[in-house]
Structure formats: C-alpha cells, structure tokens
Design an enzyme around this catalytic site. Structure first.
Site, PDB file in Angstrom:
ATOM      1  N   ASN A 133      -2.733  10.977 -40.140  1.00 13.04           N
ATOM      2  CA  ASN A 133      -1.315  10.538 -40.715  1.00 13.04           C
ATOM      3  C   ASN A 133      -1.169   9.746 -41.529  1.00 13.04           C
ATOM      4  OD1 ASN A 133      -2.152   8.642 -38.294  1.00 13.04           O
ATOM      5  ND2 ASN A 133      -0.048   8.028 -37.940  1.00 13.04           N
ATOM      6  N   MET A 134      -0.406   9.664 -42.408  1.00 16.54           N
ATOM      7  CA  MET A 134      -0.110   8.450 -43.403  1.00 16.54           C
ATOM      8  C   MET A 134       1.292   7.962 -43.431  1.00 16.54           C
ATOM      9  SD  MET A 134      -1.945   9.672 -46.747  1.00 16.54           S
ATOM     10  CE  MET A 134      -2.262   7.982 -47.710  1.00 16.54           C
ATOM     11  N   GLU A 135       1.801   6.949 -43.573  1.00 15.86           N
ATOM     12  CA  GLU A 135       3.009   6.194 -43.437  1.00 15.86           C
ATOM     13  C   GLU A 135       2.937   5.244 -44.563  1.00 15.86           C
ATOM     14  OE1 GLU A 135       3.081   4.251 -39.721  1.00 15.86           O
ATOM     15  OE2 GLU A 135       2.945   6.032 -38.506  1.00 15.86           O
ATOM     16  N   HIS A 148       2.074  13.984 -41.432  1.00 15.83           N
ATOM     17  CA  HIS A 148       1.440  13.845 -40.199  1.00 15.83           C
ATOM     18  C   HIS A 148      -0.083  14.460 -40.261  1.00 15.83           C
ATOM     19  CE1 HIS A 148       5.223  13.755 -37.327  1.00 15.83           C
ATOM     20  NE2 HIS A 148       5.450  13.475 -38.523  1.00 15.83           N
ATOM     21  N   GLU A 151      -1.566  16.917 -38.795  1.00 13.27           N
ATOM     22  CA  GLU A 151      -1.796  18.198 -38.897  1.00 13.27           C
ATOM     23  C   GLU A 151      -1.495  18.653 -40.140  1.00 13.27           C
ATOM     24  OE1 GLU A 151      -0.067  16.421 -36.676  1.00 13.27           O
ATOM     25  OE2 GLU A 151       0.033  17.287 -34.655  1.00 13.27           O
ATOM     26  N   CYS A 167       3.749  17.446 -32.460  1.00 17.65           N
ATOM     27  CA  CYS A 167       4.960  17.282 -32.473  1.00 17.65           C
ATOM     28  C   CYS A 167       5.898  18.520 -32.825  1.00 17.65           C
ATOM     29  CB  CYS A 167       5.673  16.128 -33.319  1.00 17.65           C
ATOM     30  SG  CYS A 167       5.599  16.465 -35.021  1.00 17.65           S
ATOM     31  N   CYS A 202       5.361  19.519 -36.441  1.00 17.34           N
ATOM     32  CA  CYS A 202       4.170  20.155 -36.798  1.00 17.34           C
ATOM     33  C   CYS A 202       4.119  21.441 -36.348  1.00 17.34           C
ATOM     34  CB  CYS A 202       3.010  19.243 -36.275  1.00 17.34           C
ATOM     35  SG  CYS A 202       2.936  17.683 -37.285  1.00 17.34           S
TER      36      CYS A 202
HETATM   37  O1  LIG Z   1       2.433  15.590 -34.037  1.00 19.75           O
HETATM   38  C1  LIG Z   1       2.153  14.365 -34.476  1.00 19.75           C
HETATM   39  C2  LIG Z   1       2.998  13.306 -34.195  1.00 19.75           C
HETATM   40  C3  LIG Z   1       3.098  12.087 -34.791  1.00 19.75           C
HETATM   41  N1  LIG Z   1       2.170  11.893 -35.747  1.00 19.75           N
HETATM   42  C4  LIG Z   1       2.139  10.723 -36.621  1.00 19.75           C
HETATM   43  C5  LIG Z   1       3.337  10.474 -37.343  1.00 19.75           C
HETATM   44  C6  LIG Z   1       3.710   8.964 -37.516  1.00 19.75           C
HETATM   45  O2  LIG Z   1       2.756   8.393 -38.416  1.00 19.75           O
HETATM   46  C7  LIG Z   1       3.138   8.713 -36.296  1.00 19.75           C
HETATM   47  C8  LIG Z   1       4.202   8.195 -35.030  1.00 19.75           C
HETATM   48  O3  LIG Z   1       5.116   9.413 -35.177  1.00 19.75           O
HETATM   49  O4  LIG Z   1       2.239   9.442 -35.576  1.00 19.75           O
HETATM   50  C9  LIG Z   1       1.349  12.869 -36.276  1.00 19.75           C
HETATM   51  O5  LIG Z   1       0.683  12.608 -37.156  1.00 19.75           O
HETATM   52  N2  LIG Z   1       1.430  14.017 -35.522  1.00 19.75           N
HETATM   53 ZN   LIG Z   2       3.762  15.912 -36.210  1.00 20.53          ZN
END
Ligand SMILES: O=c1ccn([C@H]2C[C@H](O)[C@@H](CO)O2)c(=O)[nH]1
Ligand SMILES: [Zn+2]
Length: 295
Positions: free
Chosen positions: A89-91, A102, A104, A129, A132
């Site tokens: 994941n990247m924020e 995300h 995935e 989630c 995804c």
């Molecule tokens: O299915 C998921 C659920 C959450 N996240 C990431 C998104 C965000 O960066 C962090 C918190 O939700 O986790 C994923 O990568 N995949």
């Molecule tokens: Zn997700």
C-alpha cells in the site's frame, strides 16, 4: 535494497532466508520472482506453494509507504506465466485519502504493467477490503482468481464477493489486464511524452473513455509508466499517476527522486486527471514540472 526489506529478510526462518536472499539481493531484482526461481525456492525451503507465498508477504509489505496509517499491507499477485509480483500500500500526505493505493492494487497493477494478461492467485497479509474485492472483480479471469490469506485455505474471489456487481452490469466485456492498444499517436520525439502515450494506449477506461497515461522520469533518468485503470464501481479506479508512482516505489526509487512528469489523456473526455495529478504532485513537491497533453 531499502532497510525495511533487509529487516524483513533478516526475520525470515532458515533455510527460507538464504533462498530468499539469493533472489532479492540479485542486482536485477525488480520486486518480481520468476516461476523458475520460485520453484527452486520451494525446493530449498521445503515449503508448500501456499506456505511459501505467505512466508514472502513480509518482503512485499516492506515496500509499503504508509505515513498516515503506519499499517503495512503486502500482496503478491501471480500471473499466468507463474511469475510473482510484489505489491504494497501507498499513502500520500497532503491529499485526500481516496488517492491511496491498496496493496492488492499495487501488486495487480505491477503485474499488468509488466505484461501479465491474467492472474492465477493473489496472496495478502490481511483480508482484502471491499474496495479491493471490487477492484479485483474487474480482472480478466476474476471468476477463477484465488485469494490466499495467512492461516486460511485459498478461496475464490467470488467467495469473498458474493452477488458481485461488475463490468457486465454496465455492459462492458473488456476486462482489466486484457492486452489492448488503443492506437493513439503523437508526432513527438520526447522520450517521456512517448512513454506517456504508450501508457495511454494500454489504459483501461471503458466507462469514461478518458484513455490516460503518465510517465515519470526519476533523477537517475529512468522512466516509470502508469496506465489509468478504471473500475465498474468507479471509486476503486486507479489514477495513472498512482500506477506510475507505485511502480517507481517497487523499483526502489523514492518519491523524493521524481524529476519530471508527463500526463496524457483523451481530449474532450467527460472527466480529467489534470487537477488531481497537479494536486498530488504539489503535495509531493511543488517544484516537480508537469507537462500535459490532451490528444
Ligand atoms: O485491503 C486492504 C485494506 C487496507 N489497505 C491499506 C490502505 C491504507 O493504506 C491502509 C489502511 O486502510 O491499509 C490495503 O492495502 N488493502
Ligand atoms: Zn483494499
């Protein structure tokens, strides 16, 4: 190799650690594992296929850039070719949360960019989630995609997404990952613009028809492409800049190393990536030059 990947390797059990180190520390390692290297890894470590993919998840999660949640998600998508593609994941600080990628999406867009046209399975360190699950339902072969979580048996995506809404509800039969060439051309010699046009030609935008692509040049001169990936439920779509930045991150190039960006999209479409791309780049570093071409 970044420190988080080194730490993830150091924490692996032997003999898996030695076998993984050999693959990950090779100079040509690109956050993928070939079918052949993976077969050797299984043999050396004496693990089952599912056990080995789950054991590799900390390496994928080590690529996470999550300054907001500090929640490190790793995913490994396996293509029809047998190659494994890591993702995390990247924020992004300073922009809306819905600009996040995300794990995935990261692993899947990684496999897409490197030429896979269908996935066999995806392994994730947390339950996917809803967003995804919906993103994965856009994929070619979604009905046979297996989802593997730690300590569980593999299940089909549709077990996680019963009574699924999907592209067919909107009359779309062009799935994500199916190879396409939209055939757009520009009279340009600039390598970065050409890469962004190539990305545009591979983009998946059956809902808006706003074909779009990005190319990012890093300060070593390397070019990272990103294709726009739309989703039938619209919100889980991946903007082209995020696809490129994710690929750059997986190539071990940090966001601080962006030198220049080109965004290409269809002229007169019913939406545009321009403002979001500008806002994202502004939040990363206001000095990054963005060139824009509507074709
Ligand atoms: O299915 C998921 C659920 C959450 N996240 C990431 C998104 C965000 O960066 C962090 C918190 O939700 O986790 C994923 O990568 N995949
Ligand atoms: Zn997700």
């Amino acid at each position: 190799m970044r420190a988080s990947v080194q730490e993830a390797i150091a924490a692996l059990p032997t003999p898996f650690k030695e076998a993984v180190t050999k693959i990950v520390s090779a100079p040509k390692f690109d956050a993928t594992i070939s079918a052949q290297d993976y077969a050797e890894l299984l043999e050396k470590a004496g693990l089952s296929d599912a056990e080995a993919r789950v054991a590799l998840l900390p390496i994928a999660a080590a690529y996470s850039v999550a300054p907001i949640s500090k929640f490190y998600v790793g995913a490994i998508a396996r293509g029809e070719s047998g190659r494994l593609y890591l993702g995390a994941n990247m924020e992004y600080e300073g922009v809306q949360l819905n600009q996040s990628v995300h794990a995935e999406q990261s692993a899947i867009s990684h496999a897409w960019l490197k030429g896979e046209s269908q996935l066999k399975d995806i392994t994730i360190n947390y339950s996917p989630c809803g967003h995804c699950r919906q993103f994965m339902n856009e994929l070619k072969g979604a009905e046979s995609l297996q989802v593997q979580l730690p300590d569980r048996e593999a299940k089909l995506l549709h077990t996680y997404l019963p009574e699924a809404f999907g592209p067919s509800d909107l009359g779309i039969d062009q799935p994500l990952l199916a190879p396409v060439n939209h055939g757009l051309t520009v009279q340009e010699d600039d390598e970065l613009i050409k890469a962004a046009v190539d990305a545009t030609n591979r983009s998946h935008a059956p809902y808006t028809r706003n074909l779009s692509g990005v190319a990012v040049r890093d300060n070593q001169g390397n070019v990272h492409m990103g294709m726009y990936a739309e989703n039938a439920a619209f919100n889980p779509s991946m903007p082209p800049l995020q696809v490129a930045l994710n690929l750059m991150n997986l190539a071990d190039v940090s966001l601080a190393e962006i030198q220049e960006v080109v965004l290409v999209e269809t002229a007169n479409a019913n939406n545009s990536h321009l403002q979001d791309t500008q806002a994202m780049l502004e939040a990363l570093n206001p000095d990054i030059p963005l060139s824009y071409l509507a074709i």
